[in-house]
Write a protein that holds these residues in place. Structure first.
Motif, mmCIF file in Angstrom:
data_model
loop_
_atom_site.group_PDB
_atom_site.id
_atom_site.type_symbol
_atom_site.label_atom_id
_atom_site.label_comp_id
_atom_site.label_asym_id
_atom_site.label_seq_id
_atom_site.Cartn_x
_atom_site.Cartn_y
_atom_site.Cartn_z
ATOM 1 N N GLY A 1 4.448 -11.270 21.119
ATOM 2 C CA GLY A 1 3.017 -10.976 21.251
ATOM 3 C C GLY A 1 2.453 -10.019 20.212
ATOM 4 O O GLY A 1 1.287 -9.616 20.318
ATOM 5 N N PHE A 2 3.253 -9.647 19.221
ATOM 6 C CA PHE A 2 2.742 -8.724 18.202
ATOM 7 C C PHE A 2 1.713 -9.406 17.310
ATOM 8 O O PHE A 2 1.823 -10.584 17.000
ATOM 9 N N THR A 3 0.721 -8.603 16.895
ATOM 10 C CA THR A 3 -0.311 -9.101 15.970
ATOM 11 C C THR A 3 -0.270 -8.251 14.688
ATOM 12 O O THR A 3 0.630 -7.424 14.517
ATOM 13 N N GLU A 4 -1.266 -8.435 13.843
ATOM 14 C CA GLU A 4 -1.316 -7.735 12.553
ATOM 15 C C GLU A 4 -1.230 -6.223 12.754
ATOM 16 O O GLU A 4 -0.605 -5.515 11.957
ATOM 17 N N LYS A 5 -1.876 -5.728 13.815
ATOM 18 C CA LYS A 5 -1.919 -4.274 14.060
ATOM 19 C C LYS A 5 -0.492 -3.734 14.243
ATOM 20 O O LYS A 5 -0.103 -2.738 13.638
ATOM 21 N N GLU A 6 0.283 -4.406 15.075
ATOM 22 C CA GLU A 6 1.656 -3.942 15.334
ATOM 23 C C GLU A 6 2.523 -4.095 14.078
ATOM 24 O O GLU A 6 3.385 -3.265 13.812
ATOM 25 N N PHE A 7 2.280 -5.157 13.304
ATOM 26 C CA PHE A 7 3.099 -5.334 12.096
ATOM 27 C C PHE A 7 2.744 -4.300 11.025
ATOM 28 O O PHE A 7 3.585 -3.922 10.221
ATOM 29 N N THR A 8 1.509 -3.816 11.039
ATOM 30 C CA THR A 8 1.142 -2.731 10.131
ATOM 31 C C THR A 8 1.903 -1.468 10.553
ATOM 32 O O THR A 8 2.435 -0.734 9.717
ATOM 33 N N ALA A 9 2.001 -1.256 11.861
ATOM 34 C CA ALA A 9 2.765 -0.096 12.365
ATOM 35 C C ALA A 9 4.246 -0.249 12.015
ATOM 36 O O ALA A 9 4.918 0.739 11.670
ATOM 37 N N ILE A 10 4.761 -1.465 12.093
ATOM 38 C CA ILE A 10 6.171 -1.698 11.743
ATOM 39 C C ILE A 10 6.415 -1.278 10.293
ATOM 40 O O ILE A 10 7.429 -0.650 9.979
ATOM 41 N N ALA A 11 5.477 -1.612 9.405
ATOM 42 C CA ALA A 11 5.628 -1.219 7.991
ATOM 43 C C ALA A 11 5.770 0.299 7.911
ATOM 44 O O ALA A 11 6.580 0.824 7.135
ATOM 45 N N GLU A 12 4.996 1.000 8.727
ATOM 46 C CA GLU A 12 5.045 2.465 8.681
ATOM 47 C C GLU A 12 6.369 3.005 9.245
ATOM 48 O O GLU A 12 6.937 3.958 8.708
ATOM 49 N N LEU B 1 17.797 2.231 10.196
ATOM 50 C CA LEU B 1 16.808 1.591 11.061
ATOM 51 C C LEU B 1 17.450 1.070 12.346
ATOM 52 O O LEU B 1 16.845 1.124 13.418
ATOM 53 N N ASP B 2 18.693 0.612 12.236
ATOM 54 C CA ASP B 2 19.437 0.158 13.414
ATOM 55 C C ASP B 2 19.547 1.289 14.443
ATOM 56 O O ASP B 2 19.431 1.076 15.649
ATOM 57 N N MET B 3 19.767 2.507 13.940
ATOM 58 C CA MET B 3 19.887 3.663 14.844
ATOM 59 C C MET B 3 18.581 3.905 15.596
ATOM 60 O O MET B 3 18.570 4.509 16.655
ATOM 61 N N ALA B 4 17.470 3.464 15.008
ATOM 62 C CA ALA B 4 16.181 3.639 15.675
ATOM 63 C C ALA B 4 15.722 2.344 16.337
ATOM 64 O O ALA B 4 14.530 2.143 16.584
ATOM 65 N N GLU C 1 0.841 -1.218 0.000
ATOM 66 C CA GLU C 1 0.000 0.000 0.000
ATOM 67 C C GLU C 1 0.863 1.250 0.000
ATOM 68 O O GLU C 1 0.516 2.271 -0.579
ATOM 69 N N LEU C 2 2.001 1.174 0.682
ATOM 70 C CA LEU C 2 2.888 2.334 0.762
ATOM 71 C C LEU C 2 3.762 2.474 -0.487
ATOM 72 O O LEU C 2 4.610 3.356 -0.568
ATOM 73 N N ILE D 1 9.199 1.444 9.150
ATOM 74 C CA ILE D 1 10.220 1.155 8.132
ATOM 75 C C ILE D 1 10.118 2.195 7.012
ATOM 76 O O ILE D 1 11.131 2.707 6.530
ATOM 77 N N HIS D 2 8.894 2.529 6.668
ATOM 78 C CA HIS D 2 8.677 3.537 5.623
ATOM 79 C C HIS D 2 9.328 4.862 6.017
ATOM 80 O O HIS D 2 9.988 5.516 5.198
ATOM 81 N N GLU D 3 9.154 5.251 7.275
ATOM 82 C CA GLU D 3 9.786 6.499 7.731
ATOM 83 C C GLU D 3 11.292 6.412 7.610
ATOM 84 O O GLU D 3 11.950 7.351 7.160
ATOM 85 N N GLY D 4 11.836 5.277 8.017
ATOM 86 C CA GLY D 4 13.286 5.086 7.923
ATOM 87 C C GLY D 4 13.771 5.179 6.485
ATOM 88 O O GLY D 4 14.814 5.770 6.199
ATOM 89 N N VAL D 5 12.990 4.611 5.595
ATOM 90 C CA VAL D 5 13.370 4.642 4.174
ATOM 91 C C VAL D 5 13.326 6.079 3.659
ATOM 92 O O VAL D 5 14.224 6.533 2.959
#
Ligand code: PLP
Length: 433
Positions: free
Chosen positions: A381-392, A346-349, A313-314, A394-398
């Motif tokens: 314990g992460f679910t789909e919601k947290e993995f959607t946030a992870i995508a975001e 991303l490592d820095m964050a 999506e991103l 990563i997007h910021e890092g990129v």
């Protein structure tokens, strides 16, 4: 006798720092996981003190009655965890890790300079499957055996089975290896079986990355088609750091795999088994038969799909367009950046993932992609919601990597930028490992 804090505060302090790093970061390395306290207790036990060269009932040292009991239990649990009939399949639980397990198989069934075909490393394969460059035979596998890699179809990101078939017909390998370190899709085992049969080759699957998913039956089952299956035990399976080799009990191509493989492990390539690891592995394999483990593996796949969906999506390009398993491979080249820089930012964050080559890469040193895996954070314990946030995230890092000088806006991005202005930036092309 002192505990670690008193006996060696220096090592204790390093372990404490590593523990903190592991728990404070988003751990997205596809080959890593957090094993349980129960597994760690077994690994940290007195089992490490014992020598037990040989197999249960056939040892070269005395005092092995409990070690025999443990290794037999571990073997039984390994076969049960992968739904295998004890009359048809056997297992060796002694390999020290994944690469030794693979080399033990090669030593068991091949002569020096026999031919093998595995997935090329820049296309997602593993070093131990025979990696070599035009200049150098890098892996021991390519030094002692003749390696001809197969590759992906770069337009689809899927294994090019037609080309594999053509090459195998000419090269006539004695062993074809399925399995990968960075391939987001299932292997087509029936097709690979057909190719192996047509050229008279053994078919082996290295399921290191996906063994947890195989145990939980959430991906295709390699045991239905392969003669030998190897695995590490510390990735999606969530056990201690080790390896296993499964083999068919009936002879294959005239070879008694059971004795050939057991002899290759010991005395061929190893000495005393790491009994503390076998103890931890037995604990892990008991858990791998539980409903919670199956639910965990379903969540691993579902989280990975959520991550892939949000990345698409991103606007990201994923190798093969998505994922059937626990990892995605993002091709960053359309954005004009490379995986090495993004990994560093991303490592820095405190987002830990790895740069990875993607099909068509010109440089293996500065690869064009990143590999992102879901097993470790699913354990947390992460679910789909947290993995959607992870995508975001990563997007910021990129975006930060692209804009490097702070053109991106937004408060979270500004926080990120503080890291970017650290002395480590700007990045060089040097790849650290
Ligand atoms: N096989 C595959 C497919 C892997 O991905 C890996 C490690 O990443 C290995 C084997 C090697 O395992 P080890 O690092 O335990 O030697």
């Amino acid at each position: 006798d002192h505990g670690l804090s008193e006996a060696d505060p220096e090592v204790r302090a390093i372990i404490n720092k590593e523990k903190e790093r592991q728990f404070k970061s988003l751990e997205l390395i596809a080959s890593e996981n957090f094993t349980s306290r129960a597994v760690m207790e077994a690994v940290g036990s007195c089992l490490t003190n014992k020598y037990s060269e040989g197999l249960p009932g056939k040892r070269y040292y005395g005092g092995n009655e409990y070690i025999d009991e443990l290794e037999i239990l571990c073997q039984k649990r390994a076969l049960a965890a992968f739904h295998l009939d004890e009359n048809k399949w056997g297992v060796n639980v002694q390999p020290l890790s994944g690469s030794p397990a693979n080399f033990e198989v090669y030593t068991a069934i091949l002569n020096p300079h026999d031919r093998i075909m595995g997935l090329d490393l820049p296309h997602g394969g593993h070093l131990s499957h025979g990696f070599m460059t035009p200049k150098r035979r890098v892996s021991g596998t390519s030094i002692y055996f003749e390696s001809m890699p197969y590759r992906l179809d770069e337009s689809t990101g899927l294994v090019d089975y037609d080309m594999l078939e053509k090459t195998a017909t000419l090269f006539r390998p004695k062993l074809i290896i399925c399995g990968a370190s960075a391939y987001p899709r299932d292997f087509d085992y029936p097709r690979m079986r057909k190719i192996a049969d047509a050229v008279g080759a053994f078919l082996m699957m290295d399921m290191a990355h996906i063994s947890g998913l195989v145990a939980a039956s959430v991906v295709a089952d390699p045991f239905e088609y392969c003669d030998i299956v190897t695995t590490t035990t510390h990735k999606s399976l969530r056990g201690p750091r080790g390896g296993m080799i499964f083999f068919k009990k009936d002879p294959v191509l005239g070879v008694d795999l059971e004795s050939a493989i057991n002899n290759a492990v010991f005395p061929g390539l190893q000495g005393g088994p790491h009994n503390h690891t076998i103890g931890g592995l037995a604990v892990c394999l008991q858990h791998a038969q539980s409903p919670e483990f199956k639910a965990y593996q379903n969540q691993v796949v579902s989280n990975c799909r959520a991550l892939a969906r949000r990345l698409v999506e991103l606007g990201y390009t994923l190798v093969s367009g998505g994922s059937d398993n626990h990892l995605v491979l993002v091709d960053l080249r359309p954005l004009g950046i490379d995986g090495a820089r993004v990994e560093k930012i991303l490592d820095m964050a405190s987002i830990t993932l790895n740069k990875n080559s993607v099909p068509g890469d010109k440089s293996a040193l500065v690869p064009g992609g990143i590999r992102i895996g879901s097993p470790a954070m699913t354990t947390r314990g992460f679910t789909e919601k947290e993995f959607t946030a992870i995508a975001e995230f990563i997007h910021e890092g990129v975006q930060i990597t692209i804009e490097a000088k702070g053109l991106a806006s937004g408060s979270k991005v500004q926080e990120f930028l503080k890291f970017v202005s650290s002395p480590d930036f700007p990045l060089t092309d040097k790849v650290s490992n």
